[in-house]
Design an enzyme around this catalytic site. Sequence first.
Site, PDB file in Angstrom:
ATOM      1  N   ILE A 156      27.314  40.470  53.460  1.00 47.21           N
ATOM      2  CA  ILE A 156      27.228  41.916  53.675  1.00 47.21           C
ATOM      3  C   ILE A 156      28.461  42.616  53.084  1.00 47.21           C
ATOM      4  O   ILE A 156      28.342  43.615  52.365  1.00 47.21           O
ATOM      5  CB  ILE A 156      27.099  42.239  55.186  1.00 47.21           C
ATOM      6  N   GLU A 187      34.822  29.418  50.323  1.00 46.71           N
ATOM      7  CA  GLU A 187      35.359  28.457  51.286  1.00 46.71           C
ATOM      8  C   GLU A 187      35.398  27.047  50.700  1.00 46.71           C
ATOM      9  O   GLU A 187      36.328  26.291  50.950  1.00 46.71           O
ATOM     10  CB  GLU A 187      34.491  28.457  52.552  1.00 46.71           C
ATOM     11  N   ARG A 198      34.228  20.310  55.623  1.00 44.14           N
ATOM     12  CA  ARG A 198      34.403  21.535  56.404  1.00 44.14           C
ATOM     13  C   ARG A 198      34.202  21.187  57.875  1.00 44.14           C
ATOM     14  O   ARG A 198      33.166  20.650  58.259  1.00 44.14           O
ATOM     15  CB  ARG A 198      33.370  22.570  56.001  1.00 44.14           C
ATOM     16  N   HIS A 210      35.883  30.968  60.937  1.00 40.42           N
ATOM     17  CA  HIS A 210      35.843  31.478  59.556  1.00 40.42           C
ATOM     18  C   HIS A 210      37.234  31.468  58.918  1.00 40.42           C
ATOM     19  O   HIS A 210      37.478  32.191  57.948  1.00 40.42           O
ATOM     20  CB  HIS A 210      35.359  32.950  59.486  1.00 40.42           C
ATOM     21  N   ARG A 228      23.764  37.212  66.724  1.00 38.23           N
ATOM     22  CA  ARG A 228      24.695  37.066  67.856  1.00 38.23           C
ATOM     23  C   ARG A 228      25.148  38.438  68.342  1.00 38.23           C
ATOM     24  O   ARG A 228      25.361  39.349  67.544  1.00 38.23           O
ATOM     25  CB  ARG A 228      25.946  36.274  67.448  1.00 38.23           C
ATOM     26  N   ASN A 233      29.666  20.135  53.737  1.00 42.14           N
ATOM     27  CA  ASN A 233      29.565  21.022  54.901  1.00 42.14           C
ATOM     28  C   ASN A 233      28.332  20.580  55.682  1.00 42.14           C
ATOM     29  O   ASN A 233      27.204  20.823  55.272  1.00 42.14           O
ATOM     30  CB  ASN A 233      29.422  22.462  54.409  1.00 42.14           C
TER      31      ASN A 233
END
Length: 398
Positions: free
Chosen positions: A331, A385, A90, A179, A240, A7
């Site tokens: 989270i 992932e 990725r 995502h 963001r 990645n």
Amino acid sequence: MKILVINSGSSSLKYQLFDMDSGAVLAKGGCERIGAGGAVTHKVPGRENYTMEVDLPSHDRALEIVFALLTDSEHGVIGSIEEIDAVGHRVAHGGEKYKQSSLVDPELINYLETIVPINPLHGPPAIKGMRACLRLLPKTPQVAVFDTSFYSEMEDFRYIYALPYEFYTEDKIRRYGFHGTSHRYVSQKTAEILGKDIKDLKMITCHLGNGSSITAVDGGVAIDTSMGFTPQEGIPMGTRSGSVDPTIIPYIMKKKGLDPDEMADILNKKSGLLGITGISNDFRNCLAEAQKGNDRAALALKILSNGIKKHIGAYAAEMNGLDVLVFTAGIGENQCEIRRMVCENMNWLGIEIDNEKNENFTRGIPFDISGANARVKVLIVPTDEEYMIALDTQRLVK
Ligand code: ADP
């Protein structure tokens, strides 16, 4: 079969080496501050973590160091890099062309070069990582796994913005979604956990991390998602903004004399939880501040949980129902407070969580927090992932 997953970020490169026969992670780690110094952390299960400061002028050099560590007599886990059977990369953006994970070849890299203008942050480092691997492992098959490809079956009325149509045809402005590898992994894992065919499930998957997105998965197909042309759209994130009234942007640029790069920087790096609280982009700090009585921190949590709630309501409406709600990422997996706030007053939709289970969940494994009378299952499903990338890579090279 041993698969290396890479990645590659603008100044970082993360890696994981999988033994696909056992599913075990043999080693993982990351290179940081590429182009501005350099440090490497290398982790092998059962051994002490190894870190080193080393000059990393390029992604090429970072990969050389990773290969040296993987084969090192003290820190290594394989005898030579020839033992790596395939590499999975990725790649955030596959544009409109790459709708599935694909073998890396010159045509793929050339296409990714052409879409750098719409993927300026993530495109160039991913290309650098692929080129470096092709140079260092020229005989080893490589696979690109795109975050956008899970959204390739989204219908046009969900991805076209209500802007002049030429913005889509000429400028490629549309919802791409991001995502996707995480949403695909957790949706498939959820079906597996429930022992159901994914084709029979209407799911909403909430990936809540530093970057956050929500996806509606109907029968295994991602039909809509909160991130759009870039990962900026949707719910508020660590730094963001998520969606805002677009007219705010030219208004504030004129008023404060900001240029487009300065404005983009504010929207990307100085907004979200950090922007509202003025304290931190990290949910843990915001929660701790809110619990101490900081009003702006409490407000940030309400804005975030309300944003998530609105997407759940909207996606349930789009799918004409909901069977499963899934929380994942930093989270989503670890913060019971956000799950409580999101699921509160949602019994109209059949969502009711068991507060005891929500608070006393077991970290790091899938966990069912649904209430006894709930019509909708609510699950915590840790994302992976890298493993999804390794699985795609294995499938394609086989
Ligand atoms: P990224 O999007 O960078 O991969 P993560 O998925 O790690 O980020 O999510 C980062 C967020 O998750 C932070 O806001 C942090 O507060 C929260 N988080 C991560 N790990 C934990 C944990 N173990 N306990 C509580 N909160 C966590």
